[in-house]
Design a protein around this motif. Sequence first.
Motif, PDB file in Angstrom:
ATOM      1  N   PRO A 192      10.576   0.614  -2.474  1.00 34.99           N
ATOM      2  CA  PRO A 192       8.890   0.267  -2.170  1.00 34.99           C
ATOM      3  C   PRO A 192       8.434  -0.437  -3.213  1.00 34.99           C
ATOM      4  O   PRO A 192       9.008  -1.238  -4.132  1.00 34.99           O
ATOM      5  CB  PRO A 192       8.299   2.219  -2.661  1.00 34.99           C
ATOM      6  CG  PRO A 192       9.245   2.175  -4.439  1.00 34.99           C
ATOM      7  CD  PRO A 192      10.873   1.786  -3.525  1.00 34.99           C
ATOM      8  N   MET A 193       7.544  -0.398  -2.575  1.00 34.31           N
ATOM      9  CA  MET A 193       6.663  -1.653  -3.677  1.00 34.31           C
ATOM     10  C   MET A 193       6.272  -1.938  -4.958  1.00 34.31           C
ATOM     11  O   MET A 193       6.574  -2.845  -5.365  1.00 34.31           O
ATOM     12  CB  MET A 193       5.267  -2.018  -2.598  1.00 34.31           C
ATOM     13  CG  MET A 193       4.391  -3.423  -2.718  1.00 34.31           C
ATOM     14  SD  MET A 193       5.196  -4.814  -2.301  1.00 34.31           S
ATOM     15  CE  MET A 193       4.377  -4.633  -0.750  1.00 34.31           C
ATOM     16  N   ASN A 194       6.557  -0.492  -4.712  1.00 33.32           N
ATOM     17  CA  ASN A 194       5.540   0.005  -6.630  1.00 33.32           C
ATOM     18  C   ASN A 194       6.678  -0.929  -7.600  1.00 33.32           C
ATOM     19  O   ASN A 194       6.157  -1.400  -8.035  1.00 33.32           O
ATOM     20  CB  ASN A 194       4.937   0.724  -7.364  1.00 33.32           C
ATOM     21  CG  ASN A 194       6.138   2.298  -7.008  1.00 33.32           C
ATOM     22  OD1 ASN A 194       7.203   2.054  -5.908  1.00 33.32           O
ATOM     23  ND2 ASN A 194       6.920   2.261  -7.330  1.00 33.32           N
ATOM     24  N   ARG A 195       8.400  -0.215  -7.303  1.00 29.90           N
ATOM     25  CA  ARG A 195       9.044  -1.552  -7.585  1.00 29.90           C
ATOM     26  C   ARG A 195       9.317  -2.179  -7.667  1.00 29.90           C
ATOM     27  O   ARG A 195       9.614  -3.213  -8.121  1.00 29.90           O
ATOM     28  CB  ARG A 195      10.855   0.102  -7.151  1.00 29.90           C
ATOM     29  CG  ARG A 195      10.589   1.058  -8.091  1.00 29.90           C
ATOM     30  CD  ARG A 195      11.792   1.960  -7.837  1.00 29.90           C
ATOM     31  NE  ARG A 195      12.777   1.522  -8.626  1.00 29.90           N
ATOM     32  CZ  ARG A 195      14.233   1.612  -8.501  1.00 29.90           C
ATOM     33  NH1 ARG A 195      14.654   2.506  -7.603  1.00 29.90           N
ATOM     34  NH2 ARG A 195      14.638   1.148  -9.894  1.00 29.90           N
ATOM     35  N   LEU A 196       8.916  -2.807  -6.456  1.00 27.72           N
ATOM     36  CA  LEU A 196       9.304  -4.947  -5.768  1.00 27.72           C
ATOM     37  C   LEU A 196       8.343  -5.244  -6.994  1.00 27.72           C
ATOM     38  O   LEU A 196       8.697  -6.420  -7.732  1.00 27.72           O
ATOM     39  CB  LEU A 196       9.536  -4.968  -4.343  1.00 27.72           C
ATOM     40  CG  LEU A 196      10.222  -3.743  -3.646  1.00 27.72           C
ATOM     41  CD1 LEU A 196       9.621  -4.989  -2.333  1.00 27.72           C
ATOM     42  CD2 LEU A 196      11.025  -4.435  -4.200  1.00 27.72           C
ATOM     43  N   LYS A 197       7.826  -4.381  -7.210  1.00 28.59           N
ATOM     44  CA  LYS A 197       6.144  -5.641  -8.303  1.00 28.59           C
ATOM     45  C   LYS A 197       6.402  -5.894  -8.995  1.00 28.59           C
ATOM     46  O   LYS A 197       6.664  -6.592 -10.025  1.00 28.59           O
ATOM     47  CB  LYS A 197       4.845  -4.787  -8.291  1.00 28.59           C
ATOM     48  CG  LYS A 197       4.047  -5.031  -6.042  1.00 28.59           C
ATOM     49  CD  LYS A 197       2.859  -4.272  -5.898  1.00 28.59           C
ATOM     50  CE  LYS A 197       2.310  -5.172  -4.242  1.00 28.59           C
ATOM     51  NZ  LYS A 197       0.649  -3.848  -4.550  1.00 28.59           N
ATOM     52  N   GLU A 198       7.458  -4.657  -9.782  1.00 28.83           N
ATOM     53  CA  GLU A 198       7.869  -5.138 -11.431  1.00 28.83           C
ATOM     54  C   GLU A 198       8.879  -5.885 -12.123  1.00 28.83           C
ATOM     55  O   GLU A 198       8.491  -6.117 -13.023  1.00 28.83           O
ATOM     56  CB  GLU A 198       8.818  -2.935 -11.625  1.00 28.83           C
ATOM     57  CG  GLU A 198       7.917  -2.118 -11.285  1.00 28.83           C
ATOM     58  CD  GLU A 198       8.577  -0.911 -11.875  1.00 28.83           C
ATOM     59  OE1 GLU A 198      10.015  -1.218 -11.975  1.00 28.83           O
ATOM     60  OE2 GLU A 198       8.216   0.420 -11.663  1.00 28.83           O
ATOM     61  N   THR A 199       9.119  -6.912 -10.563  1.00 26.35           N
ATOM     62  CA  THR A 199       9.920  -7.943 -10.889  1.00 26.35           C
ATOM     63  C   THR A 199       9.364  -8.814 -10.966  1.00 26.35           C
ATOM     64  O   THR A 199       9.809  -9.897 -11.429  1.00 26.35           O
ATOM     65  CB  THR A 199      10.857  -7.953  -9.752  1.00 26.35           C
ATOM     66  OG1 THR A 199      10.142  -8.261  -8.514  1.00 26.35           O
ATOM     67  CG2 THR A 199      11.976  -7.411  -9.549  1.00 26.35           C
ATOM     68  N   GLY A 200       7.651  -9.121 -10.764  1.00 32.77           N
ATOM     69  CA  GLY A 200       7.340 -10.196 -10.803  1.00 32.77           C
ATOM     70  C   GLY A 200       7.464 -11.624 -10.266  1.00 32.77           C
ATOM     71  O   GLY A 200       6.307 -12.268 -10.139  1.00 32.77           O
ATOM     72  N   CYS A 201       8.286 -11.026  -8.501  1.00 25.90           N
ATOM     73  CA  CYS A 201       7.922 -12.046  -8.117  1.00 25.90           C
ATOM     74  C   CYS A 201       7.049 -11.397  -7.147  1.00 25.90           C
ATOM     75  O   CYS A 201       6.783 -10.803  -6.799  1.00 25.90           O
ATOM     76  CB  CYS A 201       9.877 -11.772  -7.157  1.00 25.90           C
ATOM     77  SG  CYS A 201      11.421 -11.854  -7.999  1.00 25.90           S
ATOM     78  N   PRO A 202       7.182 -12.704  -5.758  1.00 25.57           N
ATOM     79  CA  PRO A 202       5.568 -12.127  -4.910  1.00 25.57           C
ATOM     80  C   PRO A 202       6.670 -11.653  -3.599  1.00 25.57           C
ATOM     81  O   PRO A 202       7.881 -11.856  -3.595  1.00 25.57           O
ATOM     82  CB  PRO A 202       6.051 -13.564  -4.359  1.00 25.57           C
ATOM     83  CG  PRO A 202       6.309 -14.329  -5.323  1.00 25.57           C
ATOM     84  CD  PRO A 202       7.382 -14.438  -6.120  1.00 25.57           C
ATOM     85  N   CYS A 203       5.901 -10.526  -3.437  1.00 26.09           N
ATOM     86  CA  CYS A 203       5.929  -9.526  -2.651  1.00 26.09           C
ATOM     87  C   CYS A 203       5.206  -8.980  -1.586  1.00 26.09           C
ATOM     88  O   CYS A 203       3.482  -9.286  -1.527  1.00 26.09           O
ATOM     89  CB  CYS A 203       5.572  -7.934  -3.626  1.00 26.09           C
ATOM     90  SG  CYS A 203       6.646  -7.613  -4.879  1.00 26.09           S
ATOM     91  N   PHE A 204       5.886  -8.144  -0.551  1.00 25.50           N
ATOM     92  CA  PHE A 204       4.967  -9.487   1.689  1.00 25.50           C
ATOM     93  C   PHE A 204       5.161  -7.543   2.128  1.00 25.50           C
ATOM     94  O   PHE A 204       6.426  -6.915   1.950  1.00 25.50           O
ATOM     95  CB  PHE A 204       6.257 -10.135   1.611  1.00 25.50           C
ATOM     96  CG  PHE A 204       5.841 -11.638   1.023  1.00 25.50           C
ATOM     97  CD1 PHE A 204       4.818 -12.013   1.509  1.00 25.50           C
ATOM     98  CD2 PHE A 204       6.587 -11.632   0.228  1.00 25.50           C
ATOM     99  CE1 PHE A 204       4.609 -13.761   1.391  1.00 25.50           C
ATOM    100  CE2 PHE A 204       6.739 -13.013  -0.681  1.00 25.50           C
ATOM    101  CZ  PHE A 204       5.244 -14.493  -0.072  1.00 25.50           C
TER     102      PHE A 204
END
Length: 224
Positions: A192-204
Amino acid sequence: MDGSGYDVILWDWNGTLLDDSLYGLSIINSMLRRRGLPEPSREEHGRLFDFPVILYYERLGFDFEKEPFEVISHEFVDTYFQNVNSCVLREGTVEALGQIRDLGIRQSVLSASRQDNLERMISDYGLAGFFDELLGIDSIHAPGKSGRGCDWIRESGIDPARVLLIGDTMHDAEVAAEMGIDGWMIEGGHHPMNRLKETGCPCFSSLPKILQALAESRSKASPL
C-alpha cells in the motif's frame, strides 16, 4: 534524476504492469485454508508481504519443519500458472508503454519471475514489442532480482544515473538502491501507499500520474 535524463525504464512485472495481487492472495488463502491457518485480508497482505518470499510465508504461519519451503513455493507457482491469464493488465498499461516509447525511452522488464515464465507471460499479453530485454531469474524462490539487475547494469555499460526502475513494493526500492539507480513506486500492487512512502522514493497512484511526471520533467528540461 528527473525524467528528462532517463534513457531506460526497467518495469517490475507482477503487481506493477500485471494486476495480479488479488489473484495471488486468493491462491495463498486457499493454501492456508487447506492447512487450517488464518487467511489474511488484502490490507493484512499489504502489511505482511515481503521479499525474499520465504519471509512472507513465515509470517503467514507456514511451518517449514512440516513442509519444506520449496514444496510450498512450488505449490503456489504451479497453482498460479493454472489461471494467471484471468488477470488483467493494470489500467493504462498499453497506453503508458506506447507513450514512453514515443518519448524515446527504452523499456525492459526486471522481474523475480523465472525467465521462461516471464517470457511466456509477456508474450501472452501481447507486450513483447515494447521491451528491449526481459530480465528474469533462474529460480522460482526469488532470491536474485537485485543480483540480476546489478549484473545487467554491469554488463550493459549503461550509466546507472540514466536508468529508472518502476515497481509496486518496498523491495523494488531496495533493488533500485542496490543497482545505484532511481526508483519510482506505484500503488495498487502488493504494498500500500503508506509502505511505499517509507522508501523515500517518489510514489504515484497510477500509470497516468507517472506519465505526467515523465512528460513534465522532460518539458522543463527542453530549451525554449
